[in-house]
Design an enzyme around this catalytic site. Sequence first.
Site, PDB file in Angstrom:
ATOM      1  N   LYS A 110       1.366 -11.666   8.098  1.00 58.56           N
ATOM      2  CA  LYS A 110       0.371 -10.756   7.557  1.00 58.56           C
ATOM      3  C   LYS A 110      -0.244 -11.468   6.371  1.00 58.56           C
ATOM      4  O   LYS A 110       0.415 -11.692   5.355  1.00 58.56           O
ATOM      5  CB  LYS A 110       1.003  -9.432   7.109  1.00 58.56           C
ATOM      6  CG  LYS A 110      -0.074  -8.377   6.807  1.00 58.56           C
ATOM      7  CD  LYS A 110       0.215  -7.531   5.604  1.00 58.56           C
ATOM      8  CE  LYS A 110      -1.101  -7.050   5.014  1.00 58.56           C
ATOM      9  NZ  LYS A 110      -0.922  -6.119   3.905  1.00 58.56           N
TER      10      LYS A 110
ATOM     11  N   TYR B 295       4.862 -12.210   5.006  1.00 51.97           N
ATOM     12  CA  TYR B 295       3.819 -11.479   4.288  1.00 51.97           C
ATOM     13  C   TYR B 295       3.284 -12.410   3.199  1.00 51.97           C
ATOM     14  O   TYR B 295       3.993 -12.707   2.236  1.00 51.97           O
ATOM     15  CB  TYR B 295       4.477 -10.239   3.671  1.00 51.97           C
ATOM     16  CG  TYR B 295       3.589  -9.144   3.139  1.00 51.97           C
ATOM     17  CD1 TYR B 295       2.226  -9.259   3.033  1.00 51.97           C
ATOM     18  CD2 TYR B 295       4.168  -7.944   2.719  1.00 51.97           C
ATOM     19  CE1 TYR B 295       1.445  -8.227   2.542  1.00 51.97           C
ATOM     20  CE2 TYR B 295       3.406  -6.897   2.226  1.00 51.97           C
ATOM     21  CZ  TYR B 295       2.043  -7.048   2.132  1.00 51.97           C
ATOM     22  OH  TYR B 295       1.284  -6.020   1.631  1.00 51.97           O
TER      23      TYR B 295
ATOM     24  N   THR C 208       0.821  -1.205   0.000  1.00 53.21           N
ATOM     25  CA  THR C 208       0.000   0.000   0.000  1.00 53.21           C
ATOM     26  C   THR C 208       0.862   1.264   0.000  1.00 53.21           C
ATOM     27  O   THR C 208       0.437   2.321  -0.474  1.00 53.21           O
ATOM     28  CB  THR C 208      -0.926  -0.015   1.238  1.00 53.21           C
ATOM     29  OG1 THR C 208      -1.730  -1.194   1.192  1.00 53.21           O
ATOM     30  CG2 THR C 208      -1.818   1.208   1.307  1.00 53.21           C
TER      31      THR C 208
ATOM     32  N   VAL D 121      -4.539  -5.441   9.213  1.00 51.83           N
ATOM     33  CA  VAL D 121      -3.665  -4.487   8.524  1.00 51.83           C
ATOM     34  C   VAL D 121      -4.489  -3.885   7.381  1.00 51.83           C
ATOM     35  O   VAL D 121      -4.370  -4.299   6.239  1.00 51.83           O
ATOM     36  CB  VAL D 121      -2.399  -5.204   7.998  1.00 51.83           C
ATOM     37  CG1 VAL D 121      -1.412  -4.201   7.403  1.00 51.83           C
ATOM     38  CG2 VAL D 121      -1.722  -5.997   9.116  1.00 51.83           C
TER      39      VAL D 121
END
Lengths: 306, 306, 306, 306
Positions: free
Chosen positions: D164, D136, D48, D209
Amino acid sequence: MNTAFTGVIPPVVTPLTEQGELDVASFEKVINRLLTHGVDGLFILGSTSEVAFFEDDMRDHVLREAVRITAGRVPILAGVIDTETRRVMSHIRRAEHIGVDAVVATAPFYAITGPTEISNHFRALHQATELPIFAYDLPVCVHVKLPVDLLVELGREGAIAGVKDSSGDDVSFRRLVTANKAAGSPLSVLTGHEVVVDGAFMSGADGVVPGLANVDARPYVAMYKAYREGDWAAVRAEQDTAAALFEIVFAPVGVTGPAAGVGAFKTAMHLLGVIASNTMSVPTPTLTGENVKRIAAVLRRVGMLQ
Amino acid sequence: MNTAFTGVIPPVVTPLTEQGELDVASFEKVINRLLTHGVDGLFILGSTSEVAFFEDDMRDHVLREAVRITAGRVPILAGVIDTETRRVMSHIRRAEHIGVDAVVATAPFYAITGPTEISNHFRALHQATELPIFAYDLPVCVHVKLPVDLLVELGREGAIAGVKDSSGDDVSFRRLVTANKAAGSPLSVLTGHEVVVDGAFMSGADGVVPGLANVDARPYVAMYKAYREGDWAAVRAEQDTAAALFEIVFAPVGVTGPAAGVGAFKTAMHLLGVIASNTMSVPTPTLTGENVKRIAAVLRRVGMLQ
Amino acid sequence: MNTAFTGVIPPVVTPLTEQGELDVASFEKVINRLLTHGVDGLFILGSTSEVAFFEDDMRDHVLREAVRITAGRVPILAGVIDTETRRVMSHIRRAEHIGVDAVVATAPFYAITGPTEISNHFRALHQATELPIFAYDLPVCVHVKLPVDLLVELGREGAIAGVKDSSGDDVSFRRLVTANKAAGSPLSVLTGHEVVVDGAFMSGADGVVPGLANVDARPYVAMYKAYREGDWAAVRAEQDTAAALFEIVFAPVGVTGPAAGVGAFKTAMHLLGVIASNTMSVPTPTLTGENVKRIAAVLRRVGMLQ
Amino acid sequence: MNTAFTGVIPPVVTPLTEQGELDVASFEKVINRLLTHGVDGLFILGSTSEVAFFEDDMRDHVLREAVRITAGRVPILAGVIDTETRRVMSHIRRAEHIGVDAVVATAPFYAITGPTEISNHFRALHQATELPIFAYDLPVCVHVKLPVDLLVELGREGAIAGVKDSSGDDVSFRRLVTANKAAGSPLSVLTGHEVVVDGAFMSGADGVVPGLANVDARPYVAMYKAYREGDWAAVRAEQDTAAALFEIVFAPVGVTGPAAGVGAFKTAMHLLGVIASNTMSVPTPTLTGENVKRIAAVLRRVGMLQ
């Protein structure tokens, strides 16, 4: 609307003899056990039923027996799975003749397809039958994801009455539920993912189509009841119970697809005495030896087997 | 071995009336034109024939007319395309009854599948028929790539007689040809990629199954002849000619899959006066308007249309 | 045009010490051996060079040594592989500073990308350097296929000077060569598929970037020469020779990706005495034991090892 | 364990000037606004944040400013996104030097990778730093799904401290949470899917998140609080609020990937006066015209804009 098609609607396993024929006695036990647990409908001839493996006559036989055994106690949704529109129409005619309450059709497959083909397809099916049509979103088999906008548009115009979502895309699922609500709820939106039904209920699902219910439908019925009552702690607890049992699907080694998934359901049902054999349709290998033991171990862990 | 199944074996387009029925008169023109051009065989009911769109009766009708029109002038390979083993067996029985020279089957599809299912499948088909079986490698529709080792093993044991490779994987194709040769050439290895047949011939292909031959078979027949004579400059020149014509497939805009591919073949054939209508099977859109003009422009560019 | 970038341009393996540092002595042997075989250029820091595994300093070191060793005997193309435009530009500046003859860049990756991003990317790179830029079409790593029309458009406007096609899509490759020719041949079109170079030459490729040349460049140099002379029988025979050797890549079991591919090149080069170690970059496992024996067996089969 | 890394940890958008440089003043507003809303941590340099588009110096700049602005009020997780192990290690060293509380690394990408490479990778990263490492899971960018068993094994041995999960696979997510709990909860398991956080909380997620928190963090903070208190009706209501806002991501037409996703966040933030420009990194197109209006319409619909 579509009140007949909400709640717990399991896709029913098709028990086979070792020769690959329908084992009617076991089928009776499977269906009656589901109805005893309090399910709200039955989905016959879905992927879990091994529909794609059956010739037309076999499909008719399974459907006819299901109708006979169920005897109107709950509505029956019949899978009419085939490659393209005219072949699907042919299955719809057969299902209509046998007498079912709704049909479940995927997007066209085999040929590469786009949104035009998909909407042409469902509209043509709708013109060919008075039965409610559920769109079956199953990218793992059909290799296309049904777009939210298209589904709601088809719902708004009455071409489809609901969606069985086995896409594994929970973001899209929530968007579908929300868009459906905004459109006046023309669709009954059902999730096919038995491990995350609690999340689907948080998203506002109208029901669930859990293959695992063939092994144990009780937690799903309890979960749906708790959902209707707003008892989220109970929803969550029942989902945890079901998820622990679902580990049977990940227990087998060296197999893939239905050999592992439906294969685990059948093997557990056989171990529990519900069906006489865990035989799978050619060319799928039937689980044996160590893989059966691994499934039995899960059943013991969750207290379903001694 | 398999000498009957080498050379140019086009997958034959199925001309439809505007109502979607077989246009027998056009079908006669299509087949006779191919035979006049000197093709070595015909592949009926392949993807190019829109097989996945046809009900069983329609398939029988197409196959029966093809057998009647061909009248033994060249061998006929019949597609027996369906999801899983028993459904494919049913199509084989029908094709046997009508009388064909070989059948063409894909790996099982719809259900997730692995090497075990694929070899079970082809072995079961072989036990169910005396006809030579071609394995149809078509990942774009079947969503699995047939492994080289498995194909050669199936060939060595006599379960399959050949491969129609439409995988788009030229590295794998060359490895298949080489491994087949090392195994004593049990397989007839055919390529389905009409734009790179020269490369397939360099790799040692036994033949080609060019959908484009429905529009013009001449360059393929010439190419195969040049290949047998070792005249590579001619092979290359003929391939360039065919590739220029194949641009019809990339001409349409806003359509995908068979709507563009088979749709372009049918539209060109209609423009050339070979078939009466370019109608496609439901739910595939038929090419119209600007897209027809774009295909006509390609035909003019290559000198096939005034 | 682009005459400096045709013929045989191998992607050069980066020999590593067991500690993962550049083994300069082995690198000299690798490059000099390639030049002795008569290659036309060198592609340093491509996928075969393990570029994605190297920090910037290591990349500089490899490139600087390559320039020093080559000493202008052939042009050097430098891979400038990184996720997005500004990171790639940074590698271009470093390569310019070291002194190379061209750079090779993929489409942007990591972030989902579309045609707009891809053309923005190559145009921005072009504005940032005077060096010729090759577009590297490598969907297996970059997860996007460079469209033919876009490549030719970028070539026509001078943004790119060539294409290294490792897409595995031979239909698209032929269309690219044809479209490039129709546009006045702004691009040098190179194939990266060492097993089907004969087919690429039939399609009109300008050259080849064969990783296998690190093991043996001779057949590729001979093949290109035969191609220029129109001796297709020789092209085909040399390709068969190279293809037999390429089986080293399929020999290892239980490994995937570069561990099998580049790993097999390095292991063969080690067995042939060209490099001191077959060490791969972290986290790729280095081939050992049985896998080394399997590669040695292929080398013996083709007569490169006693 | 890992108590510092639970709750709401937004991936922070990187505001850019129209020249593509960090807009420090806007960055201060973004971070301070998030902290005012009560988030529990900040994830800097994630997808992001457009991390993959930034050169190393830019990454350092962003991270240094984030650390300065945050001033220890909440922990900072730094993305160390790069292709392979040694390149990732280099980013870890830089992040350590600047001073962060944890790092977030994907599986290796660009080269084809398997489980061996993935576990080698995370173990090597762990040996190179004392910082907690989050794995991730982002198949849409990395093109591999991190397997549940591998993650729990890496957690159990202390190589990673959390996950995540932006995989979009809610079944796998629930299995990860369950397996982690069974292993003694070595991992902090965070979901990255802002539209279905309620489902992730039902599954037992440790936190979220949410990229959308850059536009409005309030519902996520409220949702997490309600989750801790067992107030599921509130969880659901807050998720519905956030989901209605998330429609900004689906509003733009003709764009894909971050151009639509992060582009929508930035455009909304610009419309709300949080950042000075919605500029995206080269080569991503910045949203303009009609697409800005479509996002404004969503903001008005949910009451965030007049």
